[in-house]
Scaffold this motif. Sequence first.
Motif, mmCIF file in Angstrom:
data_model
loop_
_atom_site.group_PDB
_atom_site.id
_atom_site.type_symbol
_atom_site.label_atom_id
_atom_site.label_comp_id
_atom_site.label_asym_id
_atom_site.label_seq_id
_atom_site.Cartn_x
_atom_site.Cartn_y
_atom_site.Cartn_z
ATOM 1 N N LYS A 1 0.829 -1.207 0.000
ATOM 2 C CA LYS A 1 0.000 0.000 0.000
ATOM 3 C C LYS A 1 0.863 1.257 0.000
ATOM 4 O O LYS A 1 0.599 2.218 -0.726
ATOM 5 N N LYS A 2 1.901 1.239 0.837
ATOM 6 C CA LYS A 2 2.782 2.393 0.934
ATOM 7 C C LYS A 2 3.507 2.633 -0.389
ATOM 8 O O LYS A 2 3.646 3.770 -0.841
ATOM 9 N N ASN A 3 3.965 1.553 -1.026
ATOM 10 C CA ASN A 3 4.658 1.680 -2.310
ATOM 11 C C ASN A 3 3.747 2.268 -3.378
ATOM 12 O O ASN A 3 4.177 3.083 -4.196
ATOM 13 N N GLU A 4 2.487 1.870 -3.391
ATOM 14 C CA GLU A 4 1.534 2.409 -4.363
ATOM 15 C C GLU A 4 1.330 3.908 -4.148
ATOM 16 O O GLU A 4 1.294 4.687 -5.099
ATOM 17 N N THR A 5 1.205 4.300 -2.883
ATOM 18 C CA THR A 5 1.012 5.716 -2.560
ATOM 19 C C THR A 5 2.223 6.545 -2.974
ATOM 20 O O THR A 5 2.082 7.596 -3.613
ATOM 21 N N LEU A 6 3.412 6.065 -2.606
ATOM 22 C CA LEU A 6 4.636 6.789 -2.937
ATOM 23 C C LEU A 6 4.864 6.839 -4.442
ATOM 24 O O LEU A 6 5.322 7.853 -4.970
ATOM 25 N N ASN A 7 4.527 5.760 -5.126
ATOM 26 C CA ASN A 7 4.670 5.720 -6.581
ATOM 27 C C ASN A 7 3.764 6.763 -7.224
ATOM 28 O O ASN A 7 4.168 7.456 -8.163
ATOM 29 N N ALA A 8 2.547 6.894 -6.715
ATOM 30 C CA ALA A 8 1.614 7.891 -7.248
ATOM 31 C C ALA A 8 2.144 9.302 -7.017
ATOM 32 O O ALA A 8 2.064 10.158 -7.902
ATOM 33 N N GLN A 9 2.709 9.553 -5.835
ATOM 34 C CA GLN A 9 3.267 10.872 -5.531
ATOM 35 C C GLN A 9 4.445 11.188 -6.444
ATOM 36 O O GLN A 9 4.565 12.298 -6.968
#
Length: 82
Positions: free
Chosen positions: A12-20
């Motif tokens: 989940k964290k990787n998806e969020t950071l990737n989007a940012q």
Amino acid sequence: MPNIKSAIKRVKKNETLNAQNTKAKSAMRTAVKKADTAALNNDENAKELIKTAIQQVEKAASKGLIHKNAASRKKSQLMKKA
């Protein structure tokens, strides 16, 4: 999908950071393109757009989205057009 709780959180964290990161990189590219076209067309606000583009490039380099030498090269190219 992982079964371990920490691995689920990490995904989940990787998806969020990737989007940012994608958003920031896209904003930088857009700013650079706007500055390029403004410089080529000799627009009135070309200097402002170049200034904001350089800020975006520096910000992306400081966050590690692009390499510092790539940022330096982009800034140099923008300054030449100004």
